[in-house]
Design an enzyme around this catalytic site. Structure first.
Site, PDB file in Angstrom:
ATOM      1  N   LYS A  33       6.818  12.183   9.491  1.00  0.00           N
ATOM      2  CA  LYS A  33       6.281  11.609  10.732  1.00  0.00           C
ATOM      3  C   LYS A  33       7.261  11.840  11.880  1.00  0.00           C
ATOM      4  O   LYS A  33       6.866  12.185  12.995  1.00  0.00           O
ATOM      5  CB  LYS A  33       5.983  10.114  10.532  1.00  0.00           C
ATOM      6  CG  LYS A  33       4.784   9.898   9.605  1.00  0.00           C
ATOM      7  CD  LYS A  33       4.633   8.452   9.162  1.00  0.00           C
ATOM      8  CE  LYS A  33       3.570   8.353   8.076  1.00  0.00           C
ATOM      9  NZ  LYS A  33       3.498   7.032   7.439  1.00  0.00           N
ATOM     10  N   GLN A  67       6.933   1.479   7.507  1.00  0.00           N
ATOM     11  CA  GLN A  67       6.506   2.230   6.321  1.00  0.00           C
ATOM     12  C   GLN A  67       6.319   1.278   5.138  1.00  0.00           C
ATOM     13  O   GLN A  67       7.228   0.529   4.783  1.00  0.00           O
ATOM     14  CB  GLN A  67       7.544   3.316   5.979  1.00  0.00           C
ATOM     15  CG  GLN A  67       7.132   4.209   4.835  1.00  0.00           C
ATOM     16  CD  GLN A  67       5.920   5.090   5.147  1.00  0.00           C
ATOM     17  OE1 GLN A  67       5.823   5.645   6.232  1.00  0.00           O
ATOM     18  NE2 GLN A  67       4.994   5.195   4.206  1.00  0.00           N
ATOM     19  N   ASP A 107      -0.676   2.533  13.493  1.00  0.00           N
ATOM     20  CA  ASP A 107      -1.348   2.696  12.197  1.00  0.00           C
ATOM     21  C   ASP A 107      -2.742   2.063  12.241  1.00  0.00           C
ATOM     22  O   ASP A 107      -3.582   2.356  11.395  1.00  0.00           O
ATOM     23  CB  ASP A 107      -0.531   2.001  11.092  1.00  0.00           C
ATOM     24  CG  ASP A 107       0.258   2.997  10.252  1.00  0.00           C
ATOM     25  OD1 ASP A 107      -0.039   4.203  10.325  1.00  0.00           O
ATOM     26  OD2 ASP A 107       1.175   2.551   9.528  1.00  0.00           O
TER      27      ASP A 107
END
Ligand code: NAD
Length: 287
Positions: free
Chosen positions: A54, A98, A121
């Protein structure tokens, strides 16, 4: 007739270029670079690889990256303090925690602390609620990526019969809301669905997100249907999806391969969400 094989790698590449162009355009107008903050708690090797990918994708499109690596024994309050600091930092457009976090930390409760304006997200309860109610907000990356695949392959969503197999918070549920927003007639199937093959055969658009290798057989697919295979299953013969690709390809009108279909879309949509996050903050400030 051979189906259209939906090339997720090339569609994701197009989205990454569009984001990079938008960042360059912002630069020309003296606007700040979008910034993505990533938080990795502990040293889980798979998570470290995901986060590294990412970060790399961010720098390729010209974003600022702010990486925070916290020790595995960090307590809730330490992660909370970092998230709150990032929530109020104007150079941070998006925050990504994460998951999974180490045992003993409540990942869902920590994620819920991320400001909805920075929830790139799109998975916090606030973002999920906005989506369920059809209100504006950042949308989860994998389901939003599936809508992009359909749109960019010119698959008609409005009025279609869409069947989703799998009801996870990550894919099935949010995807149902996105398809509903686009006027599809949506059915969600799961492990207790009676006569799954029969329900799947109704679908103009069949989306499978279960995590069972080749669960969906060719005779579950309506001739000419679009088949989106979200599944990623590691087997001795490599990565395979939830759909029997060879068999379903003989029946479907369009189909995603595994790998190279839905997979590449997730990071591309994360980049786009980070850009949307900064743009919507600017729009609110200037309104
Ligand atoms: P999950 O395990 O959270 O949910 C699976 C769902 O499938 C559940 O709702 C369950 O009810 C349903 N299910 C299980 N067995 C079934 C059966 N026999 N018949 C019908 N339904 C059944 O999974 P998830 O997180 O949604 O992921 C699903 C798959 O998609 C996995 O293979 C995952 O690796 C993959 N995935 C890919 C991406 C990507 O490409 N970027 C992103 C997310 C998930």
């Amino acid at each position: 007739m051979a189906p259209i094989v939906i090339d997720g790698a090339s569609i994701a590449g197009a989205i990454r270029s569009e984001v990079a162009d938008a960042v360059a355009e912002r630069d020309r107008h003296g606007l700040a670079k979008p910034g993505l903050a990533t938080i990795l708690v502990g040293e889980d090797p798979a998570s470290a690889v995901y986060v590294a990918n990412k970060i790399k994708a961010c720098s390729q499109v010209g974003f600022e990256g702010f990486h925070h690596a916290l020790p595995a024994d960090s307590n809730f309050e330490a992660v909370e303090a970092l998230i709150e600091q990032l929530n109020s930092d104007p150079t941070v457009s998006g925050i990504l925690l994460q998951l999974p976090v180490p045992e003993g930390l409540d990942g869902a409760a920590l994620s819920a602390l991320i400001s909805p304006n920075k929830d790139v997200d799109g998975l916090t309860p606030a973002s999920a609620g906005a989506l369920a109610l059809g209100r504006p907000g950042l949308r989860p990356c994998t389901p939003a990526g599936i809508i992009e695949l359909l749109d960019r392959t010119a698959i008609q969503i409005s009025g279609s019969e869409a069947v989703i197999v799998g009801r996870s918070d990550l894919v099935g549920r949010p995807l149902a809301s996105l398809l509903l927003e686009r006027d599809a007639t949506v059915t969600i199937c799961h492990s207790r669905t009676i006569d799954l093959p029969e329900v799947c055969r109704r679908a103009d658009i069949l989306i499978v997100a279960v995590g069972r290798p080749e669960l969906v057989a060719a005779d579950w697919v309506k001739p000419g249907a679009t088949v989106i295979d979200v599944g990623i299953n590691r087997t001795d013969s490599g990565l395979i999806g939830d759909v029997d690709f060879a068999g379903a390809s003989k029946v479907a009108g369009a189909i995603t391969p595994v790998p190279g279909g839905v997979g590449p879309m997730t990071i591309a949509m994360l980049l786009r969400n980070t850009l949307l996050a900064v743009e919507s903050v600017e729009a609110r400030v200037s309104a």
